[in-house]
Design a protein around this motif. Structure first.
Motif, mmCIF file in Angstrom:
data_model
loop_
_atom_site.group_PDB
_atom_site.id
_atom_site.type_symbol
_atom_site.label_atom_id
_atom_site.label_comp_id
_atom_site.label_asym_id
_atom_site.label_seq_id
_atom_site.Cartn_x
_atom_site.Cartn_y
_atom_site.Cartn_z
ATOM 1 N N PRO A 77 75.868 9.288 81.029
ATOM 2 C CA PRO A 77 77.111 9.109 80.276
ATOM 3 C C PRO A 77 78.196 10.127 80.581
ATOM 4 O O PRO A 77 79.377 9.824 80.463
ATOM 5 C CB PRO A 77 76.653 9.201 78.807
ATOM 6 C CG PRO A 77 75.342 9.900 78.851
ATOM 7 C CD PRO A 77 74.709 9.492 80.145
ATOM 8 N N ASN A 78 77.841 11.360 80.949
ATOM 9 C CA ASN A 78 78.855 12.385 81.182
ATOM 10 C C ASN A 78 79.350 12.433 82.620
ATOM 11 O O ASN A 78 80.106 13.312 82.985
ATOM 12 C CB ASN A 78 78.319 13.758 80.781
ATOM 13 C CG ASN A 78 78.271 13.927 79.284
ATOM 14 O OD1 ASN A 78 79.228 13.602 78.599
ATOM 15 N ND2 ASN A 78 77.151 14.394 78.766
ATOM 16 N N ARG A 79 78.896 11.459 83.432
ATOM 17 C CA ARG A 79 79.339 11.444 84.825
ATOM 18 C C ARG A 79 80.863 11.361 84.917
ATOM 19 O O ARG A 79 81.494 12.025 85.737
ATOM 20 C CB ARG A 79 78.705 10.264 85.563
ATOM 21 C CG ARG A 79 79.176 10.119 86.997
ATOM 22 C CD ARG A 79 78.504 8.932 87.671
ATOM 23 N NE ARG A 79 79.025 8.736 89.003
ATOM 24 C CZ ARG A 79 78.686 7.721 89.797
ATOM 25 N NH1 ARG A 79 77.822 6.821 89.370
ATOM 26 N NH2 ARG A 79 79.201 7.599 91.002
ATOM 27 N N PHE A 80 81.475 10.514 84.076
ATOM 28 C CA PHE A 80 82.912 10.351 84.092
ATOM 29 C C PHE A 80 83.604 11.164 82.997
ATOM 30 O O PHE A 80 84.769 11.523 83.141
ATOM 31 C CB PHE A 80 83.269 8.864 83.942
ATOM 32 C CG PHE A 80 82.729 8.011 85.059
ATOM 33 C CD1 PHE A 80 83.236 8.119 86.333
ATOM 34 C CD2 PHE A 80 81.683 7.132 84.831
ATOM 35 C CE1 PHE A 80 82.734 7.349 87.371
ATOM 36 C CE2 PHE A 80 81.173 6.352 85.859
ATOM 37 C CZ PHE A 80 81.706 6.470 87.137
ATOM 38 N N GLN A 175 74.923 23.604 77.178
ATOM 39 C CA GLN A 175 74.610 22.974 75.902
ATOM 40 C C GLN A 175 74.532 21.455 76.039
ATOM 41 O O GLN A 175 73.654 20.810 75.452
ATOM 42 C CB GLN A 175 75.681 23.348 74.871
ATOM 43 C CG GLN A 175 75.412 22.856 73.478
ATOM 44 C CD GLN A 175 74.201 23.516 72.857
ATOM 45 O OE1 GLN A 175 73.082 23.006 72.951
ATOM 46 N NE2 GLN A 175 74.396 24.668 72.248
ATOM 47 N N VAL A 176 75.425 20.867 76.845
ATOM 48 C CA VAL A 176 75.442 19.406 76.985
ATOM 49 C C VAL A 176 74.659 18.960 78.222
ATOM 50 O O VAL A 176 74.789 17.828 78.682
ATOM 51 C CB VAL A 176 76.887 18.859 77.024
ATOM 52 C CG1 VAL A 176 77.605 19.170 75.719
ATOM 53 C CG2 VAL A 176 77.668 19.399 78.222
ATOM 54 N N ARG A 177 73.865 19.866 78.782
ATOM 55 C CA ARG A 177 72.918 19.571 79.855
ATOM 56 C C ARG A 177 73.560 19.106 81.161
ATOM 57 O O ARG A 177 73.021 18.278 81.874
ATOM 58 C CB ARG A 177 71.870 18.552 79.375
ATOM 59 C CG ARG A 177 70.913 19.152 78.370
ATOM 60 C CD ARG A 177 69.932 18.147 77.815
ATOM 61 N NE ARG A 177 68.882 18.839 77.083
ATOM 62 C CZ ARG A 177 69.033 19.367 75.865
ATOM 63 N NH1 ARG A 177 70.188 19.251 75.253
ATOM 64 N NH2 ARG A 177 68.034 20.003 75.278
ATOM 65 N N VAL A 214 66.109 28.829 81.979
ATOM 66 C CA VAL A 214 64.999 28.453 81.098
ATOM 67 C C VAL A 214 65.066 26.963 80.785
ATOM 68 O O VAL A 214 64.040 26.274 80.803
ATOM 69 C CB VAL A 214 65.024 29.290 79.802
ATOM 70 C CG1 VAL A 214 64.090 28.689 78.750
ATOM 71 C CG2 VAL A 214 64.608 30.732 80.099
ATOM 72 N N ARG A 215 66.248 26.460 80.546
ATOM 73 C CA ARG A 215 66.383 25.025 80.268
ATOM 74 C C ARG A 215 65.985 24.183 81.472
ATOM 75 O O ARG A 215 65.516 23.052 81.315
ATOM 76 C CB ARG A 215 67.820 24.700 79.862
ATOM 77 C CG ARG A 215 68.123 24.995 78.396
ATOM 78 C CD ARG A 215 69.307 24.188 77.936
ATOM 79 N NE ARG A 215 69.324 24.067 76.478
ATOM 80 C CZ ARG A 215 70.137 23.236 75.827
ATOM 81 N NH1 ARG A 215 70.951 22.449 76.494
ATOM 82 N NH2 ARG A 215 70.111 23.171 74.518
ATOM 83 N N GLN A 216 66.150 24.720 82.670
ATOM 84 C CA GLN A 216 65.760 24.000 83.875
ATOM 85 C C GLN A 216 64.285 24.179 84.209
ATOM 86 O O GLN A 216 63.801 23.567 85.153
ATOM 87 C CB GLN A 216 66.598 24.480 85.069
ATOM 88 C CG GLN A 216 68.056 24.072 85.009
ATOM 89 C CD GLN A 216 68.819 24.543 86.234
ATOM 90 O OE1 GLN A 216 68.765 25.706 86.611
ATOM 91 N NE2 GLN A 216 69.528 23.631 86.868
ATOM 92 N N GLY A 217 63.581 25.029 83.458
ATOM 93 C CA GLY A 217 62.187 25.308 83.758
ATOM 94 C C GLY A 217 62.002 26.358 84.844
ATOM 95 O O GLY A 217 60.880 26.555 85.315
ATOM 96 N N ASN A 383 67.256 18.560 72.053
ATOM 97 C CA ASN A 383 66.039 17.759 72.250
ATOM 98 C C ASN A 383 65.015 18.032 71.163
ATOM 99 O O ASN A 383 64.304 17.123 70.719
ATOM 100 C CB ASN A 383 65.427 18.056 73.620
ATOM 101 C CG ASN A 383 66.081 17.250 74.723
ATOM 102 O OD1 ASN A 383 66.817 16.301 74.466
ATOM 103 N ND2 ASN A 383 65.833 17.635 75.956
ATOM 104 N N SER A 384 64.924 19.296 70.742
ATOM 105 C CA SER A 384 63.916 19.644 69.740
ATOM 106 C C SER A 384 64.178 18.940 68.417
ATOM 107 O O SER A 384 63.243 18.641 67.663
ATOM 108 C CB SER A 384 63.871 21.164 69.531
ATOM 109 O OG SER A 384 65.121 21.650 69.065
#
Length: 415
Positions: A77-80, A175-177, A214-217, A383-384
């Protein structure tokens, strides 16, 4: 999950001489979960943490690169939505050099810094759409100022102003990944702060980079750069300013968060100890959101330490500590100083998940409702929160309450 991850779990399980049932028992999960992982199925990151602990390896050892999975027909959804911000942070490159944009008149750095500060307030007040709309223009203006003032103190101030704008962009995008452009923004913020000679601002930027990793692992990398940056900005034994302790203590908390998630509990304890030392030196909550993005003190250190219990799956310890530890009591925050809005909300989410795990679904809903009331847009990006709501729906034996149905719909969770 990737096929390599499935192969790694199977390899380490066999090396440990464990059956799937034995690994499941040691990790506190069902045998079906272990089978699912080894067949390449999708599981939560905390499940991988539990498997790593049971196998005696780091979480990072279980994860390996592999070809990405197809995303299907639905576009991200955030592509555009963020195309203008992408254009500023990752400009197109061709064979013909583009003429650099030149400022028509002398930039007003004081006015620009005030505008960045206002945009930061929008971010912390949960106005994400407004922040996204302002960031492209802010970043262009910042680059014009850096080009206009090409030397002297004005150049240093322009670099710091751009670093602040890039840090805001990187934090929002994490925050919005939107991790790819978040990395571009945060690496730029760190570099600008370093070039300006402000190592504390640069260290604060590293804290943002650690959160992204950390969010990316990428747990090994997050711990490494946090620890190295701690050494670079370590305060003197006496005479250090609160800003210095806050940045150093913040890096210690980032290192601890990465180590705890990477099944390195002893290292995490040492980093937490360092954070408590810094918090004690500060005394009460020290706020410097304008330059270092920090609200740091005894309360923040205690909130972040509580996360470790949630990471290892000790929900009862989370509930107990939230009730018993003085620094975790909102009553004590009047004396010790309140944490940042985000840290306070994250703490409430941890408590909500802990209540869910211990079977107190009513208390869990109270915590989720509290966060929604204060930060509705922030909550939708966690996500949590969705995972906790899914657990509530799965555990609820009777008809769902109106409150539960409403929250599930808000978080887009299907029971």
């Amino acid at each position: 999950m990737t096929t390599e991850l499935a192969d790694n779990v199977r390899k380490y399980r066999r090396r440990a001489g464990m059956s799937q049932e034995e690994l499941a028992h040691a990790a506190g999960v069902s045998p079906g979960t272990v089978r699912k992982v080894e067949q390449g199925g999708t599981v939560r990151m905390e499940t991988l943490h539990a498997l790593a602990r049971a196998l005696g390896v780091t979480t990072a050892a279980l994860m390996a690169s592999d070809a990405p999975e197809p995303i299907g027909r639905a576009e991200e959804p955030n592509r555009f939505n963020l195309i203008q911000l992408r254009a500023v942070l990752t400009p197109a490159v061709g064979l013909v050099d583009q003429d650099a944009e030149v400022a028509g008149e002398e930039p007003n750095l004081r006015t620009f810094s005030r505008t960045v500060r206002d945009a930061r307030e929008l971010y912390f007040s949960d106005s994400y759409k407004s922040v996204a709309a302002q960031l492209p223009g802010l970043l262009r203006d910042a680059s014009l100022a850096v080009a206009y003032y090409d030397s002297g103190d004005e150049h240093r101030q322009a670099l710091l102003a751009r670093a602040e704008a890039l840090r805001l962009a990187g934090t929002y995008l994490t925050q919005v990944r939107q991790y790819d452009i978040a990395y571009a923004a945060l690496s730029g913020a760190i570099e600008d702060a370093k070039q300006s000679g402000d190592m504390l601002a640069a260290g604060s930027g590293v804290g943002g980079m650690c959160w992204l990793l950390v969010r990316q692992g990428r747990l090994d990398e997050a711990e490494r750069i946090a620890a190295e940056s701690m050494d670079a900005v370590e305060p003197k034994i006496t005479g250090a300013e609160p800003d210095h302790y806050a940045v150093w203590g913040g890096l210690a908390m980032e290192a601890a968060a990465a180590a705890a998630r990477n099944n390195r509990p002893d290292e995490a304890k040492e980093y937490r100890k360092a954070a408590r030392v810094a918090a004690t030196a500060v005394g009460t909550a020290h706020r410097n959101l304008s330059r270092h993005w920090s609200v740091f003190g005894p309360v923040t250190a205690a909130l972040k330490a509580l996360e470790d219990s949630m990471v290892i799956g000790d929900a009862r310890a989370v509930v107990r500590k939230a009730d018993e530890e003085e620094a975790l009591s909102p009553r004590a925050w009047k004396r010790l100083g309140r944490p940042s809005t985000n840290d306070g909300n994250r703490f409430t989410l941890d408590v909500a998940r802990a209540y869910t795990r211990t079977g107190d679904l009513s208390a869990a809903m109270d915590e989720l409702t509290r966060v929604r009331a204060t930060a509705p847009e922030w909550l939708r990006h966690q996500n949590s929160a969705a995972e906790t709501m899914q657990e509530i729906l799965n555990k609820r034996k009777r008809t769902l309450t109106t409150e539960m149905r409403d929250m599930a719909a808000y978080l887009d969770v299907v029971g």
